[in-house]
Design a protein around this motif. Sequence first.
Motif, PDB file in Angstrom:
ATOM      1  N   SER A  34       0.882  -1.202   0.020  1.00 47.33           N
ATOM      2  CA  SER A  34       0.015  -0.024  -0.022  1.00 47.33           C
ATOM      3  C   SER A  34       0.892   1.266  -0.004  1.00 47.33           C
ATOM      4  N   LEU A  35       1.956   1.174   1.016  1.00 45.38           N
ATOM      5  CA  LEU A  35       2.940   2.458   0.839  1.00 45.38           C
ATOM      6  C   LEU A  35       3.647   2.523  -0.697  1.00 45.38           C
ATOM      7  N   ARG A  36       3.780   1.320  -1.279  1.00 44.48           N
ATOM      8  CA  ARG A  36       4.339   1.488  -2.582  1.00 44.48           C
ATOM      9  C   ARG A  36       3.442   2.398  -3.394  1.00 44.48           C
ATOM     10  N   ASN A  37       2.233   1.773  -3.463  1.00 50.70           N
ATOM     11  CA  ASN A  37       1.112   2.206  -4.512  1.00 50.70           C
ATOM     12  C   ASN A  37       0.811   3.762  -4.075  1.00 50.70           C
ATOM     13  N   LEU A  38       0.996   4.316  -2.858  1.00 50.79           N
ATOM     14  CA  LEU A  38       0.957   5.586  -2.605  1.00 50.79           C
ATOM     15  C   LEU A  38       1.753   6.336  -3.520  1.00 50.79           C
ATOM     16  N   LEU A  39       2.903   5.845  -3.861  1.00 55.23           N
ATOM     17  CA  LEU A  39       4.172   6.503  -4.524  1.00 55.23           C
ATOM     18  C   LEU A  39       3.870   6.593  -6.084  1.00 55.23           C
ATOM     19  N   ILE A  40       3.271   5.412  -6.428  1.00 59.27           N
ATOM     20  CA  ILE A  40       2.769   5.154  -7.765  1.00 59.27           C
ATOM     21  C   ILE A  40       1.545   6.038  -8.178  1.00 59.27           C
ATOM     22  N   TYR A  41       0.664   5.817  -7.451  1.00 56.70           N
ATOM     23  CA  TYR A  41      -0.888   6.600  -7.939  1.00 56.70           C
ATOM     24  C   TYR A  41      -0.733   7.916  -7.993  1.00 56.70           C
ATOM     25  N   GLN A  42      -1.463   8.500  -8.893  1.00 58.59           N
ATOM     26  CA  GLN A  42      -1.463   9.886  -9.203  1.00 58.59           C
ATOM     27  C   GLN A  42      -2.967  10.443  -8.951  1.00 58.59           C
ATOM     28  N   GLU A  43      -3.905   9.404  -9.162  1.00 57.66           N
ATOM     29  CA  GLU A  43      -5.155   9.917  -8.970  1.00 57.66           C
ATOM     30  C   GLU A  43      -5.537  10.218  -7.473  1.00 57.66           C
ATOM     31  N   GLU A  44      -6.383  11.184  -7.082  1.00 55.57           N
ATOM     32  CA  GLU A  44      -6.775  11.228  -5.513  1.00 55.57           C
ATOM     33  C   GLU A  44      -7.451  10.223  -5.365  1.00 55.57           C
ATOM     34  N   ASP A  45      -8.580   9.634  -5.851  1.00 57.35           N
ATOM     35  CA  ASP A  45      -9.279   8.611  -5.457  1.00 57.35           C
ATOM     36  C   ASP A  45      -8.508   7.419  -4.909  1.00 57.35           C
ATOM     37  N   SER A  46      -7.514   7.131  -5.824  1.00 57.92           N
ATOM     38  CA  SER A  46      -6.729   5.807  -5.538  1.00 57.92           C
ATOM     39  C   SER A  46      -5.805   6.070  -4.485  1.00 57.92           C
ATOM     40  N   ILE A  47      -5.342   7.146  -4.289  1.00 62.57           N
ATOM     41  CA  ILE A  47      -4.475   7.847  -3.019  1.00 62.57           C
ATOM     42  C   ILE A  47      -5.363   7.449  -1.845  1.00 62.57           C
ATOM     43  N   GLN A  48      -6.547   8.105  -1.955  1.00 61.69           N
ATOM     44  CA  GLN A  48      -7.194   8.040  -0.561  1.00 61.69           C
ATOM     45  C   GLN A  48      -7.551   6.582  -0.450  1.00 61.69           C
ATOM     46  N   ARG A  49      -7.805   5.879  -1.269  1.00 60.89           N
ATOM     47  CA  ARG A  49      -8.318   4.376  -1.108  1.00 60.89           C
ATOM     48  C   ARG A  49      -7.093   3.627  -0.318  1.00 60.89           C
ATOM     49  N   GLU A  50      -5.977   3.837  -0.746  1.00 61.49           N
ATOM     50  CA  GLU A  50      -4.573   3.272  -0.038  1.00 61.49           C
ATOM     51  C   GLU A  50      -4.477   3.906   1.150  1.00 61.49           C
ATOM     52  N   VAL A  51      -4.718   5.196   1.372  1.00 66.92           N
ATOM     53  CA  VAL A  51      -4.536   5.737   2.870  1.00 66.92           C
ATOM     54  C   VAL A  51      -5.617   5.164   3.659  1.00 66.92           C
ATOM     55  N   THR A  52      -6.914   4.750   3.260  1.00 69.98           N
ATOM     56  CA  THR A  52      -7.859   4.079   4.140  1.00 69.98           C
ATOM     57  C   THR A  52      -7.438   2.882   4.400  1.00 69.98           C
ATOM     58  N   ARG A  53      -6.639   2.137   3.369  1.00 71.99           N
ATOM     59  CA  ARG A  53      -6.433   0.782   3.454  1.00 71.99           C
ATOM     60  C   ARG A  53      -5.004   0.707   4.655  1.00 71.99           C
ATOM     61  N   LEU A  54      -4.228   1.601   4.461  1.00 73.11           N
ATOM     62  CA  LEU A  54      -3.169   1.649   5.468  1.00 73.11           C
ATOM     63  C   LEU A  54      -3.664   1.975   6.871  1.00 73.11           C
ATOM     64  N   GLU A  55      -4.489   2.679   7.194  1.00 73.49           N
ATOM     65  CA  GLU A  55      -5.180   3.166   8.342  1.00 73.49           C
ATOM     66  C   GLU A  55      -5.753   1.757   8.844  1.00 73.49           C
ATOM     67  N   GLU A  56      -6.457   0.994   8.273  1.00 80.48           N
ATOM     68  CA  GLU A  56      -7.017  -0.101   8.706  1.00 80.48           C
ATOM     69  C   GLU A  56      -5.992  -1.285   9.040  1.00 80.48           C
ATOM     70  N   GLU A  59      -4.358  -0.594  12.160  1.00 78.08           N
ATOM     71  CA  GLU A  59      -5.284  -0.844  13.359  1.00 78.08           C
ATOM     72  C   GLU A  59      -5.153  -2.674  13.501  1.00 78.08           C
ATOM     73  N   ARG A  60      -5.287  -3.230  12.165  1.00 78.78           N
ATOM     74  CA  ARG A  60      -5.201  -4.397  12.335  1.00 78.78           C
ATOM     75  C   ARG A  60      -3.934  -5.213  12.951  1.00 78.78           C
ATOM     76  N   ILE A  61      -2.782  -4.632  12.506  1.00 82.26           N
ATOM     77  CA  ILE A  61      -1.505  -4.891  13.042  1.00 82.26           C
ATOM     78  C   ILE A  61      -1.313  -4.696  14.653  1.00 82.26           C
ATOM     79  N   ALA A  62      -1.799  -3.377  14.902  1.00 86.74           N
ATOM     80  CA  ALA A  62      -1.510  -2.981  16.383  1.00 86.74           C
ATOM     81  C   ALA A  62      -2.172  -4.099  17.329  1.00 86.74           C
ATOM     82  N   GLU A  63      -3.604  -4.237  16.928  1.00 90.97           N
ATOM     83  CA  GLU A  63      -4.485  -5.392  17.785  1.00 90.97           C
ATOM     84  C   GLU A  63      -3.759  -6.751  17.696  1.00 90.97           C
ATOM     85  N   LYS A  64      -3.234  -7.109  16.599  1.00 91.65           N
ATOM     86  CA  LYS A  64      -2.388  -8.650  16.709  1.00 91.65           C
ATOM     87  C   LYS A  64      -1.296  -8.593  17.504  1.00 91.65           C
ATOM     88  N   ILE A  65      -0.466  -7.555  17.555  1.00 91.01           N
ATOM     89  CA  ILE A  65       0.778  -7.403  18.351  1.00 91.01           C
ATOM     90  C   ILE A  65       0.312  -7.276  19.581  1.00 91.01           C
TER      91      ILE A  65
END
Length: 76
Positions: A34-56, A59-65
């Motif tokens: 997802s971080l890689r995709n943020l560097l690649i994508y140029q469309e705002e909606d694609s970037i926002q989708r990856e930011v949302t995915r990163l936030e999720e 949270e999931r990683i923190a819960e599992k840790i």
Amino acid sequence: MNSYNDISNTVEANYNQFVLATSIQQDLMDEAISLRNLLIYQEEDSIQREVTRLEEQNERIAEKIARLGTKENTKE
């Protein structure tokens, strides 16, 4: 027989921790993608989708840790 049960419980707890650690590793790899995709994508909606995915994913990683750090999986 009690010794067998102790060993069995230890093996099961170790396996549960291994499965959880492997799941965290996979989540971290997905987060890196997802971080890689943020560097690649140029469309705002694609970037926002990856930011949302990163936030999720964060949270999931923190819960599992947190679960990995508790005795929830060790059954001791």
